[in-house]
Design an enzyme around this catalytic site. Structure first.
Site, PDB file in Angstrom:
ATOM      1  N   THR A 177       0.837  -1.197   0.000  1.00 38.40           N
ATOM      2  CA  THR A 177       0.000   0.000   0.000  1.00 38.40           C
ATOM      3  C   THR A 177       0.872   1.247   0.000  1.00 38.40           C
ATOM      4  O   THR A 177       1.997   1.206   0.495  1.00 38.40           O
ATOM      5  CB  THR A 177      -0.874  -0.047   1.273  1.00 38.40           C
ATOM      6  OG1 THR A 177      -1.814  -1.099   1.107  1.00 38.40           O
ATOM      7  CG2 THR A 177      -1.606   1.248   1.546  1.00 38.40           C
ATOM      8  N   ARG A 205     -14.563  -6.903   0.704  1.00 40.59           N
ATOM      9  CA  ARG A 205     -13.779  -6.474   1.867  1.00 40.59           C
ATOM     10  C   ARG A 205     -13.256  -5.040   1.667  1.00 40.59           C
ATOM     11  O   ARG A 205     -12.753  -4.686   0.613  1.00 40.59           O
ATOM     12  CB  ARG A 205     -12.597  -7.436   2.061  1.00 40.59           C
ATOM     13  CG  ARG A 205     -11.706  -7.123   3.256  1.00 40.59           C
ATOM     14  CD  ARG A 205     -10.367  -6.581   2.828  1.00 40.59           C
ATOM     15  NE  ARG A 205      -9.475  -6.354   3.957  1.00 40.59           N
ATOM     16  CZ  ARG A 205      -8.456  -5.496   3.929  1.00 40.59           C
ATOM     17  NH1 ARG A 205      -8.204  -4.810   2.850  1.00 40.59           N
ATOM     18  NH2 ARG A 205      -7.705  -5.324   4.988  1.00 40.59           N
ATOM     19  N   GLY A 207     -10.638  -2.272   3.580  1.00 38.96           N
ATOM     20  CA  GLY A 207      -9.650  -2.109   4.654  1.00 38.96           C
ATOM     21  C   GLY A 207      -9.668  -0.700   5.222  1.00 38.96           C
ATOM     22  O   GLY A 207     -10.654   0.033   5.093  1.00 38.96           O
ATOM     23  N   ASP A 208      -8.565  -0.327   5.834  1.00 42.79           N
ATOM     24  CA  ASP A 208      -8.478   0.973   6.518  1.00 42.79           C
ATOM     25  C   ASP A 208      -8.131   2.130   5.582  1.00 42.79           C
ATOM     26  O   ASP A 208      -8.357   3.294   5.921  1.00 42.79           O
ATOM     27  CB  ASP A 208      -7.375   0.914   7.576  1.00 42.79           C
ATOM     28  CG  ASP A 208      -6.034   0.622   6.908  1.00 42.79           C
ATOM     29  OD1 ASP A 208      -5.882  -0.499   6.361  1.00 42.79           O
ATOM     30  OD2 ASP A 208      -5.162   1.512   6.880  1.00 42.79           O
ATOM     31  N   THR A 228      -0.454   1.899   7.200  1.00 41.78           N
ATOM     32  CA  THR A 228      -0.375   0.721   6.334  1.00 41.78           C
ATOM     33  C   THR A 228      -0.280  -0.540   7.189  1.00 41.78           C
ATOM     34  O   THR A 228       0.064  -0.468   8.362  1.00 41.78           O
ATOM     35  CB  THR A 228       0.841   0.819   5.377  1.00 41.78           C
ATOM     36  OG1 THR A 228       0.967  -0.425   4.674  1.00 41.78           O
ATOM     37  CG2 THR A 228       2.140   1.078   6.115  1.00 41.78           C
ATOM     38  N   GLY A 229      -0.590  -1.662   6.567  1.00 41.51           N
ATOM     39  CA  GLY A 229      -0.523  -2.936   7.289  1.00 41.51           C
ATOM     40  C   GLY A 229      -1.873  -3.618   7.283  1.00 41.51           C
ATOM     41  O   GLY A 229      -2.702  -3.369   6.401  1.00 41.51           O
ATOM     42  N   GLY A 231      -5.331  -4.023   7.716  1.00 40.29           N
ATOM     43  CA  GLY A 231      -6.422  -3.078   7.913  1.00 40.29           C
ATOM     44  C   GLY A 231      -7.324  -3.433   9.078  1.00 40.29           C
ATOM     45  O   GLY A 231      -7.809  -2.557   9.792  1.00 40.29           O
TER      46      GLY A 231
HETATM   47  N1  ASP Z   1      -3.971  -1.437   4.989  1.00 35.56           N
HETATM   48  C1  ASP Z   1      -4.242  -2.056   3.713  1.00 35.56           C
HETATM   49  C2  ASP Z   1      -5.559  -2.789   3.806  1.00 35.56           C
HETATM   50  O1  ASP Z   1      -5.822  -3.397   4.829  1.00 35.56           O
HETATM   51  C3  ASP Z   1      -3.181  -3.013   3.282  1.00 35.56           C
HETATM   52  C4  ASP Z   1      -1.770  -2.534   3.460  1.00 35.56           C
HETATM   53  O2  ASP Z   1      -1.507  -1.474   3.999  1.00 35.56           O
HETATM   54  O3  ASP Z   1      -0.888  -3.260   2.998  1.00 35.56           O
HETATM   55  O4  ASP Z   1      -6.294  -2.806   2.857  1.00 35.56           O
END
Ligand code: ASP
Length: 313
Positions: A177, A205, A207-208, A228-229, A231
């Site tokens: 991301t 789905r 995410g954040d 990031t990470g 979500g």
């Molecule tokens: N945060 C993003 C999500 O959950 C994914 C990511 O940051 O790699 O969609």
């Protein structure tokens, strides 16, 4: 004062062979994104323009999981999420589950500036993009060999034991991301985030990354954040707004606030999370609990700094 600075990230998560193989390309991508944003800030442009330009550059780069190069969901489709926020006005725009839009963060910005709404999703978001003539691309534009391989591997795992699959999941997740935060000469901060989501996620789905207050937050009273990470964990802790709140109500500095939320508030979580932030004085924060977080920054008149792993902080 005329201080300005830009920070970008290209995702937090585990290391992987693909990351090792593409290390130079990833570093170049981060450097290019920084330059796109920095050029705007240097000419006196706004933080919101700078973060949009930096994120556009990463969306156009197939090595990152946003725009071209987005992860594929369980139906092997690309559905993207993005958001943007202006710290001066608190104006924000967001888009979830959108297809075919070359630069989802620019659609989020158009929603922010040209509608009475903040957040559009799915079909409606695409319809709005068509109405305003934003650049669209065919499905094939977004799909890279690397993301297709990722999809095919995970699909195979579906037919294996739950335990085997879960273990491999943890080691193979390809987070990439992208996000940017900036402070401009006027003292305004802004943040933007864009993603293809997580590989093989359930259809529908979200995410954040498209959520204001979570993946993206900006407020001139405190800071601008892009996260990031995983979500599902970032959403639980409302990470963007939480960092801002402890700065505001506990008087913490931006780097301490960010580290506190990642490592203390989220201590022991099973997910991998990271974030970048900048305050209105140009102090920056960036931290993560994963093996790596692609990140780069450039302060007024200084060289670009690029980091991937923890030991290099
Ligand atoms: N945060 C993003 C999500 O959950 C994914 C990511 O940051 O790699 O969609």
């Amino acid at each position: 004062m005329e201080n300005y600075v830009i920070v970008v990230h290209g995702g937090a998560g585990p290391d992987s062979d693909s990351i090792k193989r593409n290390k130079e390309g990833i570093q170049r991508g981060l450097a290019d994104a920084i330059q796109c944003g920095y050029d705007i800030l240097e000419e006196g442009g706004s933080a919101i323009n700078a973060v949009e330009a930096a994120v556009n550059s990463l969306e156009n780069n197939p090595l990152f999981n946003a725009g071209k190069g987005s992860a594929l969901n369980e139906k092997a489709e690309v559905q993207m999420c993005a958001s943007i926020m202006d710290g001066e006005t608190l104006n924000s725009g967001a888009v979830a589950m959108v297809k075919n839009v070359k630069n989802p963060v620019s659609l989020a910005r158009a929603i922010m500036e040209n509608t009475d709404h903040i957040y559009l999703g799915g079909e409606g978001a695409l319809q709005y993009a068509e109405e305003i003539d934003i650049q669209l691309e065919p499905d094939s534009y977004f799909v890279t060999q690397q993301q297709y391989k990722e999809y095919a591997k995970k699909r195979k795992q579906k037919f294996r034991s739950v335990r085997e699959t879960a273990l491999e999941e943890i080691h193979n997740r390809a987070h990439g991301t992208v996000g940017a935060v900036a402070l401009d000469m006027e003292g305004n901060v802004a943040a933007a985030t864009s993603t293809g989501g997580t590989p093989n996620s359930v259809f529908g789905r979200i995410g954040d990354s498209s959520m204001i207050g979570v993946g993206t937050y900006a407020n001139n009273k405190t800071c601008a954040v892009s996260a990031t990470g995983d979500g599902e964990y970032l959403i639980r802790s409302c990470i963007g707004n939480s960092i801002s709140c402890i700065m505001r109500y506990k008087n913490m500095s931006v780097d301490k606030a960010l580290t506190h939320i990642i490592h203390k508030e989220n201590k022991g979580i099973k997910g991998e999370i990271g974030a970048i932030a900048v305050d209105t004085e140009g102090n920056v924060g960036m931290d993560f609990n994963s093996e790596r977080m692609h990140r780069a920054w450039k302060r007024k008149g200084k060289e670009t700094v690029i980091k991937i792993y923890r030991e290099q902080i």
